[in-house]
Every structure is written in C-alpha cells, then in structure tokens.
Design a protein around this motif. Sequence first.
Motif, PDB file in Angstrom:
ATOM      1  N   ALA A 164       0.702  -1.043   0.101  1.00  0.00           N
ATOM      2  CA  ALA A 164       0.318   0.094  -0.081  1.00  0.00           C
ATOM      3  C   ALA A 164       1.087   1.468   0.065  1.00  0.00           C
ATOM      4  N   TRP A 165       1.912   1.204   0.839  1.00  0.00           N
ATOM      5  CA  TRP A 165       2.845   2.348   0.877  1.00  0.00           C
ATOM      6  C   TRP A 165       3.337   2.841  -0.599  1.00  0.00           C
ATOM      7  N   GLN A 166       3.893   1.595  -1.193  1.00  0.00           N
ATOM      8  CA  GLN A 166       4.761   1.741  -2.461  1.00  0.00           C
ATOM      9  C   GLN A 166       3.519   2.002  -3.637  1.00  0.00           C
ATOM     10  N   HIS A 167       2.658   1.006  -3.722  1.00  0.00           N
ATOM     11  CA  HIS A 167       1.847   1.116  -4.874  1.00  0.00           C
ATOM     12  C   HIS A 167       0.518   1.833  -4.799  1.00  0.00           C
ATOM     13  N   VAL A 168       0.460   2.528  -3.576  1.00  0.00           N
ATOM     14  CA  VAL A 168      -0.849   3.380  -3.634  1.00  0.00           C
ATOM     15  C   VAL A 168      -0.262   5.000  -3.099  1.00  0.00           C
ATOM     16  N   PHE A 169       0.013   4.953  -1.770  1.00  0.00           N
ATOM     17  CA  PHE A 169       0.632   6.313  -1.444  1.00  0.00           C
ATOM     18  C   PHE A 169       1.623   6.873  -2.164  1.00  0.00           C
ATOM     19  N   CYS A 170       2.667   6.275  -2.474  1.00  0.00           N
ATOM     20  CA  CYS A 170       3.880   7.063  -2.975  1.00  0.00           C
ATOM     21  C   CYS A 170       3.843   6.929  -4.497  1.00  0.00           C
ATOM     22  N   ALA A 171       2.882   5.847  -5.101  1.00  0.00           N
ATOM     23  CA  ALA A 171       2.544   6.144  -6.458  1.00  0.00           C
ATOM     24  C   ALA A 171       1.756   7.423  -6.777  1.00  0.00           C
ATOM     25  N   PHE A 172       0.707   7.715  -5.785  1.00  0.00           N
ATOM     26  CA  PHE A 172      -0.031   8.596  -6.035  1.00  0.00           C
ATOM     27  C   PHE A 172       0.730   9.916  -5.792  1.00  0.00           C
TER      28      PHE A 172
END
Length: 641
Positions: free
Chosen positions: A1-9
């Motif tokens: 979630a950190w890499q693929h959702v938050f950081c990606a956004f």
Amino acid sequence: AWQHVFCAFNILVSTPLSTGVGPGVRPDPFGRDIKLSNGNVSSRILPIKIHDIDAEDKAILETEIGGVLRAIDFIYKEAGVNRPLRSNEENPGKNQNQTTYRNQVNKVANAIKEIISGMKTPASSNASPIERKADLPIFKSHRIRKYIIAAIALFLVVFLSGYYFYPKLVSSSEVEEVDKSIAVLPFTDLTPGHDMEYFGDGIADEIINSLTTLKDLKVTGRTSSFQFKNEKVDLRTIGEKLGVGYVLEGSVQKYADHLRITAQLIRTSDNFHAWSQRFDMEEVNIFKIQDAIAASVVEKLQLTLSAFERKQIIKKETNPAAYSEFLKGIHMLKDGKFHPARSFFRRSISLDPEYAPPYAFLGIAMARSIDRTNRDSVNATIRFATRAIELDSDMPEGYSALGLIAWTSEHEFGKAQQYFEKSIELNPSSSYTKNRYGYFLTWMGDFSKACRLAREAQASDPIDNNSYTILLDSAYYNGDATAATRILSDYGRVFGKDTRWLRGFLILTYQRGAYKELCKRIDSLAKNGHELDNVELSTLARCYSKMGMNKASDSILLLLRKMPIDNTSGYYYQLARVFAIQNKADSCFSNLARSINRYELESVIALKIDPDFAHLSKNPRYSELYQQLGYDKYQRDKYKK
C-alpha cells in the motif's frame, strides 16, 4: 500500500504536466497542491491520524511529502492509552486531546469540499505556482469527470451526516476578527544528514526580523519560539503558551543540488491551515521565497503596511554562497559563539562585499568580543558597522553595533543612546534591540526607561532571560529590594536556579545586609567543588568587612589578588570594590584607574550606579574618574525622547 498506492499517488500528482511518469501513464492534470477559492493552498494528500506514530515513521512520511505532517486527528488519549477515537465518545474532558468525533468529521468534510471546489474551478486549480507549467482544461477527460462526481457524492454523504448530527458546526456565518499575532518556529531540517539546521534556523530568524518591523503585528521573539525546536508539541498548546493566534512553521530538505522549502501558516485555535506553499530552489531563489512567505502572512492576517514597512520586509539579495555563510554566522551568534560567528561573517563579506547584513552582525559580534585596549580592533568594528549603514541606511543592527562600541569602548554615552534609539525606530518590535538598549540604560541609571523596554521585550519573548536580568539589575541598583526579590522569584520559576539566578540571589542577599547568610552560602559553594570567581571572592571579602571581620576579609582579598588578570572578568574593579568597603580610598581609586585604563567592562558599565562607591562620590578623585569615563557628557547629551 505504501509503495503502490501512497507513494505512487504522490509521484503522479507531483510530476510536472509536461512529463510522464512511466509507459502509458498520463500525468495528473491538477497537481498535488490545489489553490482554493479563498486563496489558500491545500494538498490533495489529507492526513487522518487515528493514533500517534513513532518518530521514524513520521520522518519517513515527512520526507515523502516534503513538509511537516499536520493531520486531522481521531485520537483518544489518556494515561497509557493511544487509540482511535470512537463515534460515541463525545466528552472531550476525558480525552487529553480535547477532540470530539463529530467535530473532526466536520473538518474532514469541509476540507474535502474545498479541495473538490478548487479542482472544479479552472482558475483556482493546478499545482503550486512553482510547478505550474500551463493551464489545462480540467473536464475533458470522461474518467476525471467520473472521479470528481464520485468524490462529490462521497462528500455529500459525509457532509449531510455531519449536518444532521451537529448542525451548529455548519450554520454559523459569522466572520471572526483576525488575531494579528504570530510565532515563527525554526524550519525543520528533513535532510538525511541533518546538516541544514543552520539554514532552517536562519530562515526563521530572517522572517522574524522582517515581521518585527511591522508595528501592527505582535511577533513572538526568537528565544521563546525556538524553545519548541525538535519537540512534538500541539500547535494549540504553543498558541496558549505564547499567546499567539497563528504559527508559521516549515521545513528544509536538500538532496544533491536541489533544495525544497515548505511553509505553513496555521491558526492555533483549531489547527486550520490558513496558507501553505512548497518552494523549489531550482526555480525560485531563497530571498523571493522569504518575501513570498512574509507577504502571505501580511495578506492572511489582514495587515495594512506603510511604504516604509513594505520596504523593510523585502529581503536584501546576495549570492547563495554568501548567504549560506551569513546564516552560519547568525547560527553561531545566537548561541553566543562570537569568534566563530565573526569568521563566517567575514567569509560572507568576501563573497559579496556589497551585501549589508554581514557587516552589521560582524560589528555586533566584534563589539561583544574584541580586546577594547586594541584601538585597531575598535576602529575595525566601527568601520564594519558604518559600512553596513552605508550599504543600507535602514539596517537596525548596524546602529546597534555602533551603539555597543560607542558605549563599551569609546565612552561616548550620548552618542550610544542616539544609535540605540535609531535601531529601535527602525525595528520597534525586536526584543533583541530593546534588551541591548535596556542594558545600556540600566548602567546609565535610567532605570524607569530600562524597565519599560525590558517589559516590552519580555511580553514578546517571555523566556529570554536578558529582560529578567535588566529588570533585576534595575531594581537592585535603584534600591528596590522588594521588586528585586519578586523578579528573582519569577526568574527562578521560569528558568530554574541556574547561574544567573545564583548571581541574583547573591547580590540581593548582600543588599539585604544578610552578610553571615551570604558567607555561609559562598563557603558551601566552595566546599561542593564550585571554583569561586572574582565576583564571588570580592563579595565574600566585602561581607567579612561589613561584619567587622577584617582579618577574614584580608585573607579573601589575598586570594582575589592571586586570580588571573583578565579584562573580561573585571579583576581590578572587584579589588576596588573591596577597598571601597574597607574605607581604603587610595587603594580603591588606584585600582579603579587601572580598571578604566584597561577598559574593563565592569568599570565602564557599573561605576556610575554601584552602591559600594556611593560614600566616595564626593571625593575629587571619583569626579575625575566620572569625567574620564564620560558620564558627565551623557548627562549633557542624553537623548530626551
């Protein structure tokens, strides 16, 4: 979630519009920071906290978002408890955070509404001004339109729920009067190596210096604002402690040749973000950034500036290398490290000989630390301070430097007062300027004006111990033991029983005539390993003499004579005080003459008001020394304002 959702956004919305973020990926057209209809800027990353996070995770989050984490929290806290706040917990008295569930829901709903409104209005949307490349049509994409409609629907659900349960929160249309008071916190160093602390502190210092020139704005002094450095303190608590309506905070982050600066203006009553901005040093220079921050404070706090004030808040520009050395010098000067500060200021001058501030602050650092018997050093100090004023006639620190050197080295007291008055005229709210002038007035015997300035400085900078020292010395030398005792008590409550408190306690005990008690106290210090200095030995010898214990007084005097001769410690002046109490006038005046000829600071600042010499004031030799020091000229030339 950190890499693929938050950081990606975060990457997607932070990417400039002219570039992509990967194969087949279209950059987000809005940007991360949305300009709202009221002129404020809000991030599309809206943090919601359900428990306090540890320092390491907080640092990771702040590094990613490039700023200080300020969240709307749903935290329930009491002793040993740190968990999410439940919807049925409506008693803020039990919650250390004093929050209620429905209030926080309402804040979230309003924040979402403002962001969506900003995205819907083309003139108000897009990324921050630094990252903005071009205005794009917002609603051309069917997918984007669908997302916005869904977001609006979500908002309406949250909003209507909040309205149903707590209608008073959304029914008020009253416009509150803006609290025109502010504290500027040191900008947090988010650089991995933590080597930009001087820069973050320096930015805050410079902004404080700019804002204190505005007469309609109450600005908390540096010492009080910086007490919260590296501490996690809720802004509402800071607002209550400092008595301010707004706090300006920010961060600096450096990687490679890139420097990112964030700033946020927050209302302390409810943690409302009145303004926030992220700046990129590759595109905007540091002086424009500081100007923009000051201008935003002026706008949001609804200040009306005179032409002179508008000029004063605009930062004087130089090259980055010279400015960096200047800020390093300021960092040292504020810590009382005068010699390292002088080196940094000289390097700044060598990199830009036309930049005024390092000349002024070099003058202040030299006035505080030079050998006053060295005329070349005195003349150099005068040249640097004068050059600052030549380059910028409105530089208050230049006049402060001239005031200090005229007072402590040239004995031109009337001239010194005029310089100090000019520095206050140019920066009327600076606690530093008022305290410098307050010290001078104390030693000139103008106790009433010294106390007025010290109280004004204390009001804006309540934990700067200099204002307490001025008040204490004025009360003591004016013979007001009751006031002095009260001030010393206040000092101890704020700062504890440190070395300044001990000094105050000794002089007050001496003033009360409790000589036996004072001797016991000083003997106890010595037995506990404290190495007695010139002042403490002189005090002990005078106490024994006051009690008629002449042999004991002479034995302490012998120890005092064996102390190293140091112009900064007032060696000959302390001897003269003992001989004055022993009624040995010849020895007293010969030592006073040595003290004055060696430019011991103690004789310059204290002879006029020291009660130990009061019984000798009719002696012709006292009058000669009085005139040699220039006190007669001060009485004739003193500034009447």
